[in-house]
Enzyme design. Structure first.
Site, mmCIF file in Angstrom:
data_model
loop_
_atom_site.group_PDB
_atom_site.id
_atom_site.type_symbol
_atom_site.label_atom_id
_atom_site.label_comp_id
_atom_site.label_asym_id
_atom_site.label_seq_id
_atom_site.Cartn_x
_atom_site.Cartn_y
_atom_site.Cartn_z
ATOM 1 N N ASP A 168 0.664 -1.386 -0.027
ATOM 2 C CA ASP A 168 -0.016 0.022 -0.040
ATOM 3 C C ASP A 168 0.709 1.210 0.055
ATOM 4 O OD1 ASP A 168 -2.667 -0.894 -0.017
ATOM 5 O OD2 ASP A 168 -2.447 -1.598 2.121
ATOM 6 N N ASP A 219 -6.339 -3.831 -6.510
ATOM 7 C CA ASP A 219 -6.040 -2.338 -5.915
ATOM 8 C C ASP A 219 -4.502 -2.042 -6.135
ATOM 9 O OD1 ASP A 219 -7.795 -4.197 -4.736
ATOM 10 O OD2 ASP A 219 -7.997 -3.028 -2.812
HETATM 11 N N1 GLY Z 1 -7.383 -1.126 -1.089
HETATM 12 C C1 GLY Z 1 -8.159 -1.593 -0.238
HETATM 13 C C2 GLY Z 1 -9.523 -1.217 -0.510
HETATM 14 O O1 GLY Z 1 -9.973 -0.843 -1.694
HETATM 15 O O2 GLY Z 1 -10.594 -1.459 0.364
#
Ligand code: GLY
Length: 389
Positions: free
Chosen positions: A113, A173
């Site tokens: 992330d 993501d």
């Molecule tokens: N990246 C985590 C979400 O979109 O919940």
């Protein structure tokens, strides 16, 4: 002459975001509401210095997170957007302070992330200030993120949790974190970051997508062969369903990959994803998706305003690259207008969040129909992108 000039401007504005919402008033409201948030954060901290960013509302209380949380960079990003729009010293001061709080994440190799955390904060800050220290932090973060790349798989590993379920999980993501890598190559001339980003985007294009260009959430890989082991979901309704925010990450992610590479396959991919979303029979009339396009409880399923905000922002960028640009821009204008008219918090309420009605993870009954900091971040980004003509 003057009359013709104003008529021409009137025609230009017709159908534009400016014609549908009063942008100065909306952004003035965003300033007021974010001031409420700054007070709410101070009150909720209770002396806990490691709680650095507001994330959502949980059990009636403002939930703050540490810098390790994947969402820690979004509130600093909101502050940077307000500085971008207003040029006011007070927003610059707050943006710098909240951004500084998450610098330590630059060496945290335990997560993919990095882009969400560092690029939405330091990246946006660098774009607006050219601060050389921010640039160094972005480069260090890209180095750290690169350690999660597996050349056999061709991807960056997303999660380290749920090891009992997935050996090498890659989530859609993760496309969003590639922006950090592309920028690091621009800063350094070191092409290794760019190559990792391209490999990740290509492998994801091959394995995450179905023939209708909807995407799976989680692909699990075998690290000895690079083969796909499982195609799963984590936050969507089912493994075979289309989780809305995942579709939004894909749309935004491939559009951004086209920005850096000018490879037409990424543009085509983004357009296919846009078509899946915008032509979907279960996309509500106001264009704010249910949390999953296949939720069995539609039309009573919770909406996800965060997905709508990411889609709108992505469409504004895509509009600049595509022959379908007019349609994308008009659609983004509609989404932002609807979010503005029907999904905003009243000023002074909801601890200062901007948007209501987002969904974090419906299957685990977590953050359902609540404000989320990333909805606010992409909403503001979309407003500012929509404002430009
Ligand atoms: N990246 C985590 C979400 O979109 O919940």
């Amino acid at each position: 002459m003057r009359l013709i000039g104003s008529l021409a401007i009137g025609v230009l504005l017709q159908g534009s975001l400016q014609a549908q919402v009063k942008l100065p008033a909306v952004l003035a409201d965003a300033e007021k509401q974010t001031k409420v948030m700054l007070q709410s954060v101070s009150a909720a901290k209770e002396g806990k210095a490691d709680l650095v960013s507001p994330r959502t509302i949980e059990n009636g209380k403002l939930k703050l997170v540490t810098s390790r949380d994947w969402t820690s960079g979004f509130f600093p990003g909101v502050l940077w957007f307000l500085y971008q729009y207003t040029g006011k010293q007070e927003w610059l001061t707050q943006a710098k302070a909240y951004t500084a709080n998450i610098e330590r994440e630059k060496t945290n190799a335990g997560t993919h992330d990095m882009g969400f955390k560092i690029f939405c904060s330091f990246g946006t800050g660098y774009r607006l200030t050219n601060d050389a220290a921010y640039k160094d932090i972005i480069i260090q973060s890209a180095k750290t993120l690169s350690t999660r790349f597996n050349p056999t798989v061709g991807c960056i590993r997303s999660w380290d949790h749920h090891k009992e379920v997935w050996g090498f999980p890659v989530i859609i993501d993760n496309m969003m974190n590639l922006e950090l890598l592309f920028e690091a190559t621009k800063f350094t001339g070191d092409s290794s970051f760019y190559k990792i980003a391209v490999s990740h985007a290509n492998t994801t294009m091959k394995n995450h997508f179905r023939p209708d260009y909807s995407s799976y959430h989680v692909i699990d890989y075998d690290t000895t062969t690079g083969a796909v082991v499982k195609k799963n979901t984590h936050q969507g309704y089912s493994h075979e369903s289309a989780w809305s925010r995942g579709q939004a990450w894909g749309l935004y992610g491939y559009t951004m990959c086209y920005r850096y590479t000018k490879n037409p396959i990424y543009l085509q991919q983004a357009e296919h994803i846009a078509a899946f979303i915008l032509n979907h029979p279960r996309l509500p009339k106001d264009l704010v998706p249910y949390y999953d396009f296949d939720g069995p409880d539609i039309p009573n399923a919770p909406r996800d305003a965060s997905a709508a905000a990411v889609i709108a922002s992505g469409l504004y960028e895509l509009a600049g690259y595509s022959k379908n640009g007019k349609r994308y821009r008009t659609t983004a204008d509609k989404i932002v207008t609807n979010l503005t008219r029907s999904y905003r918090s009243p000023i002074g309420e909801n601890f200062g969040f901007l948007l209501l009605h987002s969904t974090g993870s419906k299957p685990s009954n977590s953050e359902v129909d609540v404000p989320l900091n990333y909805a606010d971040y992409y909403y503001l980004e979309a407003l500012l992108r929509g404002k430009k003509k």
